[in-house]
Write an enzyme that holds these catalytic residues in place. Structure first.
Site, PDB file in Angstrom:
ATOM      1  N   ARG A 168       0.853  -1.256  -0.032  1.00 46.76           N
ATOM      2  CA  ARG A 168       0.055  -0.033  -0.045  1.00 46.76           C
ATOM      3  C   ARG A 168       0.945   1.204  -0.045  1.00 46.76           C
ATOM      4  O   ARG A 168       0.438   2.258  -0.664  1.00 46.76           O
ATOM      5  CB  ARG A 168      -1.052   0.014   1.196  1.00 46.76           C
ATOM      6  CG  ARG A 168      -2.269  -0.752   1.224  1.00 46.76           C
ATOM      7  CD  ARG A 168      -1.982  -2.038   0.686  1.00 46.76           C
ATOM      8  NE  ARG A 168      -3.174  -2.863   0.413  1.00 46.76           N
ATOM      9  CZ  ARG A 168      -3.786  -3.823   1.510  1.00 46.76           C
ATOM     10  NH1 ARG A 168      -3.061  -3.781   2.574  1.00 46.76           N
ATOM     11  NH2 ARG A 168      -4.864  -4.523   1.328  1.00 46.76           N
ATOM     12  N   ASP A 197       0.209  -7.087  -3.018  1.00 48.93           N
ATOM     13  CA  ASP A 197      -1.036  -6.647  -2.638  1.00 48.93           C
ATOM     14  C   ASP A 197      -1.536  -6.144  -4.045  1.00 48.93           C
ATOM     15  O   ASP A 197      -0.931  -5.946  -4.995  1.00 48.93           O
ATOM     16  CB  ASP A 197      -1.226  -6.003  -1.563  1.00 48.93           C
ATOM     17  CG  ASP A 197      -2.666  -6.456  -0.713  1.00 48.93           C
ATOM     18  OD1 ASP A 197      -3.744  -6.370  -1.472  1.00 48.93           O
ATOM     19  OD2 ASP A 197      -2.530  -6.738   0.379  1.00 48.93           O
ATOM     20  N   HIS A 271      -6.240 -10.417  -3.596  1.00 50.62           N
ATOM     21  CA  HIS A 271      -5.241  -9.260  -3.324  1.00 50.62           C
ATOM     22  C   HIS A 271      -4.416  -9.221  -4.497  1.00 50.62           C
ATOM     23  O   HIS A 271      -3.106  -8.942  -4.107  1.00 50.62           O
ATOM     24  CB  HIS A 271      -4.720  -9.429  -1.894  1.00 50.62           C
ATOM     25  CG  HIS A 271      -5.603  -8.770  -0.706  1.00 50.62           C
ATOM     26  ND1 HIS A 271      -5.745  -7.645  -0.587  1.00 50.62           N
ATOM     27  CD2 HIS A 271      -6.527  -9.495   0.162  1.00 50.62           C
ATOM     28  CE1 HIS A 271      -6.513  -7.504   0.511  1.00 50.62           C
ATOM     29  NE2 HIS A 271      -7.278  -8.629   0.891  1.00 50.62           N
ATOM     30  N   ASP A 347      -6.261 -14.313   2.328  1.00 52.36           N
ATOM     31  CA  ASP A 347      -7.415 -13.461   3.105  1.00 52.36           C
ATOM     32  C   ASP A 347      -8.349 -12.806   2.064  1.00 52.36           C
ATOM     33  O   ASP A 347      -7.880 -12.641   0.900  1.00 52.36           O
ATOM     34  CB  ASP A 347      -6.787 -12.497   3.974  1.00 52.36           C
ATOM     35  CG  ASP A 347      -5.813 -11.505   3.078  1.00 52.36           C
ATOM     36  OD1 ASP A 347      -5.187 -11.838   2.201  1.00 52.36           O
ATOM     37  OD2 ASP A 347      -5.845 -10.374   3.303  1.00 52.36           O
ATOM     38  N   GLU A 348      -9.529 -12.467   2.410  1.00 51.32           N
ATOM     39  CA  GLU A 348     -10.365 -11.672   1.504  1.00 51.32           C
ATOM     40  C   GLU A 348     -10.346 -12.161  -0.009  1.00 51.32           C
ATOM     41  O   GLU A 348     -10.408 -11.166  -0.850  1.00 51.32           O
ATOM     42  CB  GLU A 348      -9.958 -10.351   2.036  1.00 51.32           C
ATOM     43  CG  GLU A 348     -10.088  -9.711   3.429  1.00 51.32           C
ATOM     44  CD  GLU A 348      -9.738  -8.417   3.597  1.00 51.32           C
ATOM     45  OE1 GLU A 348     -10.345  -7.678   4.260  1.00 51.32           O
ATOM     46  OE2 GLU A 348      -8.607  -8.127   3.322  1.00 51.32           O
ATOM     47  N   TRP A 414      -6.557 -13.762  12.037  1.00 50.75           N
ATOM     48  CA  TRP A 414      -6.459 -12.366  12.317  1.00 50.75           C
ATOM     49  C   TRP A 414      -7.997 -11.749  12.495  1.00 50.75           C
ATOM     50  O   TRP A 414      -8.194 -10.763  13.090  1.00 50.75           O
ATOM     51  CB  TRP A 414      -6.064 -11.697  10.792  1.00 50.75           C
ATOM     52  CG  TRP A 414      -6.772 -11.839   9.672  1.00 50.75           C
ATOM     53  CD1 TRP A 414      -6.870 -12.869   8.937  1.00 50.75           C
ATOM     54  CD2 TRP A 414      -7.759 -10.828   9.138  1.00 50.75           C
ATOM     55  NE1 TRP A 414      -7.764 -12.781   7.678  1.00 50.75           N
ATOM     56  CE2 TRP A 414      -8.294 -11.642   7.733  1.00 50.75           C
ATOM     57  CE3 TRP A 414      -8.088  -9.565   9.590  1.00 50.75           C
ATOM     58  CZ2 TRP A 414      -9.186 -10.610   7.100  1.00 50.75           C
ATOM     59  CZ3 TRP A 414      -9.117  -8.710   8.709  1.00 50.75           C
ATOM     60  CH2 TRP A 414      -9.639  -9.679   7.572  1.00 50.75           C
ATOM     61  N   TYR A 439      -3.970  -5.330  15.904  1.00 56.53           N
ATOM     62  CA  TYR A 439      -3.663  -4.695  14.456  1.00 56.53           C
ATOM     63  C   TYR A 439      -3.474  -3.186  14.932  1.00 56.53           C
ATOM     64  O   TYR A 439      -4.116  -2.325  15.234  1.00 56.53           O
ATOM     65  CB  TYR A 439      -4.965  -4.681  13.792  1.00 56.53           C
ATOM     66  CG  TYR A 439      -4.998  -6.082  12.690  1.00 56.53           C
ATOM     67  CD1 TYR A 439      -4.357  -6.971  12.917  1.00 56.53           C
ATOM     68  CD2 TYR A 439      -5.789  -5.823  11.462  1.00 56.53           C
ATOM     69  CE1 TYR A 439      -4.447  -8.087  11.971  1.00 56.53           C
ATOM     70  CE2 TYR A 439      -5.683  -6.884  10.694  1.00 56.53           C
ATOM     71  CZ  TYR A 439      -4.932  -7.901  10.861  1.00 56.53           C
ATOM     72  OH  TYR A 439      -4.748  -9.035   9.674  1.00 56.53           O
ATOM     73  N   ASP A 441      -2.585  -0.815  12.835  1.00 51.87           N
ATOM     74  CA  ASP A 441      -3.007   0.082  11.928  1.00 51.87           C
ATOM     75  C   ASP A 441      -4.332   0.646  12.359  1.00 51.87           C
ATOM     76  O   ASP A 441      -4.733   1.846  11.890  1.00 51.87           O
ATOM     77  CB  ASP A 441      -3.174  -0.466  10.723  1.00 51.87           C
ATOM     78  CG  ASP A 441      -4.110  -1.574  10.429  1.00 51.87           C
ATOM     79  OD1 ASP A 441      -4.049  -2.488  11.379  1.00 51.87           O
ATOM     80  OD2 ASP A 441      -5.177  -1.447   9.636  1.00 51.87           O
ATOM     81  N   TRP A 487      -0.732  -2.499   8.556  1.00 52.57           N
ATOM     82  CA  TRP A 487      -1.124  -1.925   7.270  1.00 52.57           C
ATOM     83  C   TRP A 487      -1.103  -0.654   7.078  1.00 52.57           C
ATOM     84  O   TRP A 487      -1.212   0.226   7.781  1.00 52.57           O
ATOM     85  CB  TRP A 487      -2.670  -2.469   7.024  1.00 52.57           C
ATOM     86  CG  TRP A 487      -3.142  -4.098   7.372  1.00 52.57           C
ATOM     87  CD1 TRP A 487      -3.367  -4.589   8.531  1.00 52.57           C
ATOM     88  CD2 TRP A 487      -2.555  -5.253   6.710  1.00 52.57           C
ATOM     89  NE1 TRP A 487      -3.440  -5.817   8.539  1.00 52.57           N
ATOM     90  CE2 TRP A 487      -2.820  -6.303   7.358  1.00 52.57           C
ATOM     91  CE3 TRP A 487      -2.089  -5.619   5.331  1.00 52.57           C
ATOM     92  CZ2 TRP A 487      -2.893  -7.362   7.062  1.00 52.57           C
ATOM     93  CZ3 TRP A 487      -1.816  -6.335   4.878  1.00 52.57           C
ATOM     94  CH2 TRP A 487      -2.224  -7.563   5.690  1.00 52.57           C
ATOM     95  N   THR A 488      -0.531  -0.141   5.739  1.00 46.98           N
ATOM     96  CA  THR A 488      -0.180   1.006   5.453  1.00 46.98           C
ATOM     97  C   THR A 488      -0.759   1.940   4.402  1.00 46.98           C
ATOM     98  O   THR A 488      -0.535   2.796   3.769  1.00 46.98           O
ATOM     99  CB  THR A 488       1.261   1.044   5.086  1.00 46.98           C
ATOM    100  OG1 THR A 488       1.536   0.144   3.931  1.00 46.98           O
ATOM    101  CG2 THR A 488       2.119   0.427   6.273  1.00 46.98           C
ATOM    102  N   GLU A 489      -2.303   1.484   4.466  1.00 45.75           N
ATOM    103  CA  GLU A 489      -3.073   2.482   3.442  1.00 45.75           C
ATOM    104  C   GLU A 489      -2.710   3.917   3.687  1.00 45.75           C
ATOM    105  O   GLU A 489      -2.866   4.590   2.945  1.00 45.75           O
ATOM    106  CB  GLU A 489      -4.417   2.089   3.603  1.00 45.75           C
ATOM    107  CG  GLU A 489      -5.030   0.859   2.868  1.00 45.75           C
ATOM    108  CD  GLU A 489      -4.930  -0.492   3.841  1.00 45.75           C
ATOM    109  OE1 GLU A 489      -4.175  -0.354   4.915  1.00 45.75           O
ATOM    110  OE2 GLU A 489      -5.439  -1.752   3.605  1.00 45.75           O
TER     111      GLU A 489
HETATM  112  C1  ACM Z   1      -5.934  -9.079   6.801  1.00 46.82           C
HETATM  113  O1  ACM Z   1      -6.136  -8.294   7.381  1.00 46.82           O
HETATM  114  N1  ACM Z   1      -6.651  -8.856   5.593  1.00 46.82           N
HETATM  115  C2  ACM Z   1      -5.420 -10.257   6.782  1.00 46.82           C
END
Ligand code: ACM
Length: 629
Positions: A168, A197, A271, A347-348, A414, A439, A441, A487-489
C-alpha cells in the site's frame, strides 16, 4: 555556602538519589530481575569488552556499535573484558536458544547464553539499563552507570513478529532496516514482510520481470485512500517501488544479525491486482484493463460485510499455468529467505469470477468440490505442495481454514482468535494476530485527534496490553506466538510507522516475551514513559494517545450527556463548554456532563500534576449526538 545554594544542593542530591533509586524500565519485562544494590558499573573509555568465542565477539562488536555514538568511546573487542559476553559450553536448560543471564557488579558485567541470540538480547537489556542518553546519535556528557543487578530472562513465545505492509505504501530499504532495528530493540524476532497486494508487487522475481516493471508501479495519486480517482486507460504509472533480490538478501542478512528472521508474504489468490496487471492471463477474466490500484475503490461493500470486486484481482485456480507461475515465484522466494515459512496470504479472496467461470466450474465438478470455499481450499493445497517442494512450510491467513485446511498448513489468526483456536484444535500450528488486539493500523485513540485510518475500529494501548495469545482449552504447543500487524493504506512515512507502532508494540512485546500474567498495566505505564524519553533522545516517533481523554456520550429523554474516562490512571480532566480553551483552571471533571442545547462544543484536556499531558479534544454537540447513537 549560602542558604539558597545549600537548599538547592540538597534538592539536587534528593532528586539524584530519587532518579538513582528508580528501577530502570526494561521492555519487554524480563522473567527475573534483582537489583542487588551496591555501587553501579561505570562505563568509561577505559572499559574493555570481551567475547569468549568468535560468535560472542560478533555480538560484543554489536554492543560496541550501539555504545559508540552517544559515548564517543571506541571499544576494541578482545577475548576477555570488563563487559564479558560468553557462550556457554554446557547448555543451560532454563534459557533455551534466546534466553540470557546478565550480572552487573561494580567491576564487571557478564552476559551468558546458550546461543548468540541470547547474548544479543542480553545486550538489548544492558542498553536499557544505561541512562536514556545512550539512545542519542551524538556524543553526550553523561555518567554512564549501570545499576548492580542480576537478570535471568527468556521468552514466553518463540514467534514474536511485526508485520509491515510495503504494498500500500512502499518503504525504502533504509526504512525497513529502521523498522527491524526497532523490532530487535524490543526482542521481536520475526519480520513479516507483506510484499504483494492490489496496490503494488514489491519483490523482484527474475522469471517474471513484469511483476515489478508493471506490478511495482501505479499512477500517482494523493488524497484520501479509497476515494482516489481510478487509473485512466493510458495514464503512465510513475509511482514505483520494489526491492531487487540483492536488496532483499541484504535486508535478510541485516535482520539475521539482530536475531530477526524474515517471513515473506506473497498474498494469493486474492489481493492480486498487481500480479494481474502485469500478467492478465493469471485471472479468469484475463482482463487487460486491470491496473495496480493507487488507492481507488475497486470493490462494492455490502451491509453484511461481504464485498463484490469491480475488477478481477483473483488468480484462476483452474489454470495449470497459474501453478507453473506460482512454482517459479515461490521457488525464487524460497531461495531468498532462509526462514522455514512462507506466507501465502489467502485472505479476503473474492470468488465471484470463479463462480461464473466455466473452467472453474468444470474443475469443481471433476474434483467434487461443493462450493467456492472448497475451490479456494483446493488452490491452497496445491500451493502448499509447491511451497513444500521448495523446502518450506506454508502459513496463511485464517480464511485458509474455510473449505478445509491444507494438510500441514499453519494459520495466522486475524479475524479474532477463533480461527487460531479452530486450527490448533485440528492440530495445526498457529500465530495469533487478532485484529481486535494487535492490528496496530487501527486507531489508538480519539478519532477527532488521531490521523485518519481505514477503519473506525480502535485498538487502544490498554486493550493491546490485555491480550493473551494462548486461549483457554488450546494445547499450548500449537500456539507459536503472535505478531503486531501494520497495514499502511494511510501510513505513508517511517515516522508515521513509528507513531502507529509505539507504544502499542512495546506493550505487545511484553505479551509475547514476558511470563503469562505479568502484564500489569499500572506497572507498564512508567516503563512506557521511560521508553518515550528514550525515543525522544533517539529521535524515534511514538504516540501519546493513551494520555488523551476518552469521551463517550448518551442521549436519553432528550438529554445529551458526555462521560469522560482515561486509560492512564491519575490524570485530571478539565473541560469547557464556553468556547474557551481548557486549562488547569477550567472545570475539573468529576462526573457526566450535561451538554446544553445550542451550538455548543465540549473541549477536554488531560493534566497530570498541573501539566498538560494529552491533546485537546473538541467535540461539537452534533458530534456527541452522533456518537450517542
Ligand atoms: C487481513 O487483515 N486482511 C489479513
Amino acid at each position: 555556602m549560602d542558604v539558597k545554594s545549600f537548599l538547592s544542593a540538597v534538592t539536587f542530591c534528593l532528586l539524584g538519589i530519587g532518579a538513582f533509586a528508580q528501577s530502570p524500565a526494561i521492555i519487554p519485562q524480563p522473567v527475573q530481575v534483582q537489583y542487588t544494590g551496591g555501587a553501579p558499573f561505570k562505563l568509561t573509555a577505559a572499559t574493555t569488552i570481551g567475547g569468549n568465542t568468535a560468535e560472542a565477539q560478533q555480538v560484543a562488536q554489536q554492543l560496541a556499535g550501539y555504545l559508540q555514538p552517544a559515548t564517543g568511546f571506541h571499544f576494541v573487542i578482545r577475548r576477555m573484558g570488563m563487559i564479558q559476553l560468553n557462550l556457554l559450553s554446557r547448555r543451560d536448560t532454563v534459557l533455551g536458544d534466546e534466553g540470557y543471564r546478565l550480572t552487573v557488579k561494580s567491576g564487571s558485567v557478564q552476559i551468558v547464553a546458550n546461543r548468540p541470540a541470547g547474548l544479543f538480547y542480553g545486550v538489548q537489556t544492558l542498553l536499557q539499563l544505561l541512562p536514556a542518553e545512550i539512545e542519542s546519535p551524538t556524543v553526550q556528557r553523561v555518567r554512564w552507570s549501570i545499576p548492580a543487578c542480576s537478570i535471568t530472562d527468556y521468552p514466553r513465545f518463540a514467534w514474536r513478529g511485526m508485520m509491515l505492509d510495503v504494498s500500500r505504501n512502499f518503504f525504502s530499504a533504509s526504512d525497513v532496516k529502521r523498522f527491524i532495528d526497532d523490532m530487535a530493540r524490543h526482542k521481536y524476532n520475526v519480520f513479516h514482510w507483506h510484499l504483494t497486494d492490489d496496490e503494488g508487487w514489491r519483490i523482484e522475481i527474475k522469471s517474471y520481470p513484469r511483476l515489478t516493471e508493471v506490478g511495482g508501479c501505479r499512477v500517482q495519486r494523493y488524497g484520501k485512500w479509497g476515494d482516489r480517482e481510478a487509473p485512466q486507460a493510458d495514464e503512465p504509472a510513475t509511482d514505483c517501488g520494489f526491492y531487487t533480490q540483492e536488496t532483499i538478501r541484504e535486508i535478510v542478512a541485516y535482520a539475521a544479525a539482530k536475531n530477526v528472521q524474515v517471513l515473506p508474504e506473497i498474498d494469493v489468490p486474492g489481493h492480486s491486482s498487481a500480479a494481474v496487471a502485469a500478467y492478465p492471463e493469471l485471472c479468469c477474466t484475463k482482463d487487460p484493463n486491470v491496473k495496480v490500484s493507487p488507492g481507488h475503490n475497486f470493490a462494492e461493500w455490502h451491509d453484511n460485510g461481504t464485498f463484490t470486486m469491480l475488477t478481477d484481482n483473483t488468480l484462476n485456480p483452474s489454470d495449470e499455468a497459474v501453478y507453473r507461475f506460482l512454482d517459479k515465484v515461490f521457488g525464487e522466494v524460497a531461495a531468498l529467505f532462509p526462514f522455514p515459512y512462507i506466507h501465502a496470504g489467502g485472505d479476503e479472496c473474492y470468488h465471484g469470477y470463479w463462480e461464473k467461470d466455466p473452467n472453474c466450474q468444470a474443475l469443481m465438478a471433476r474434483e467434487g468440490l461443493k462450493n467456492s470455499l472448497e475451490l479456494q481450499s483446493y488452490f491452497t493445497k496445491r500451493v502448499e505442495k509447491i511451497v513444500k517442494s521448495k523446502g518450506k512450510k506454508l502459513i496463511g491467513w485464517d480464511e485458509i481454514l474455510e473449505g478445509g485446511l491444507a494438510p500441514e498448513a499453519s494459520v495466522m489468526s486475524w479475524r479474532g482468535s477463533k480461527g487460531g483456536i479452530e486450527a490448533a484444535k485440528q492440530g495445526h500450528y498457529v500465530v495469533m494476530t487478532p485484529n481486535d488486539f494487535v492490528y496496530i493500523d487501527l486507531l489508538q485513540g480519539e478519532p477527532a485527534v488521531e490521523p485518519d485510518q481505514t477503519s473506525y475500529k480502535k485498538v487502544r494501548l490498554k486493550k493491546a496490553y490485555s491480550f493473551d495469545p494462548l486461549p483457554e482449552g488450546v494445547d499450548p504447543k500449537y500456539i507459536l506466538g503472535g505478531e503486531a500487524n501494520l497495514w499502511t493504506e494511510k501510513v505513508t512515512t517511517i515516522r508515521q510507522v513509528e507513531y502507529m507502532s509505539f507504544p502499542r508494540a512495546w506493550a505487545i512485546s511484553d505479551i509475547y516475551w514476558s511470563p503469562k500474567g505479568t502484564n500489569d498495566w499500572e506497572k507498564f505505564v512508567p516503563r512506557m514513559e521511560a521508553h518515550m524519553k528514550r525515543s525522544d533522545v533517539g529521535a524515534r516517533n511514538y504516540a501519546r494517545s493513551a494520555y488523551d481523554a476518552i469521551v463517550t456520550s448518551s442521549n436519553t429523554n432528550d438529554t445529551l450527556t458526555a462521560a469522560i474516562t482515561t486509560e492512564i490512571s491519575g490524570l485530571d480532566v478539565y473541560y469547557t463548554l464556553n468556547e474557551t480553551l481548557p486549562d488547569a483552571y477550567s472545570v475539573l471533571y468529576t462526573g457526566p456532563v450535561q451538554i446544553p442545547k445550542g451550538d455548543v462544543t465540549l473541549k477536554v484536556m488531560t493534566y497530570r500534576n498541573g501539566q498538560p499531558v494529552g491533546k485537546m479534544i473538541a467535540l461539537s454537540r452534533e458530534q456527541l449526538l452522533k456518537r450517542a447513537k
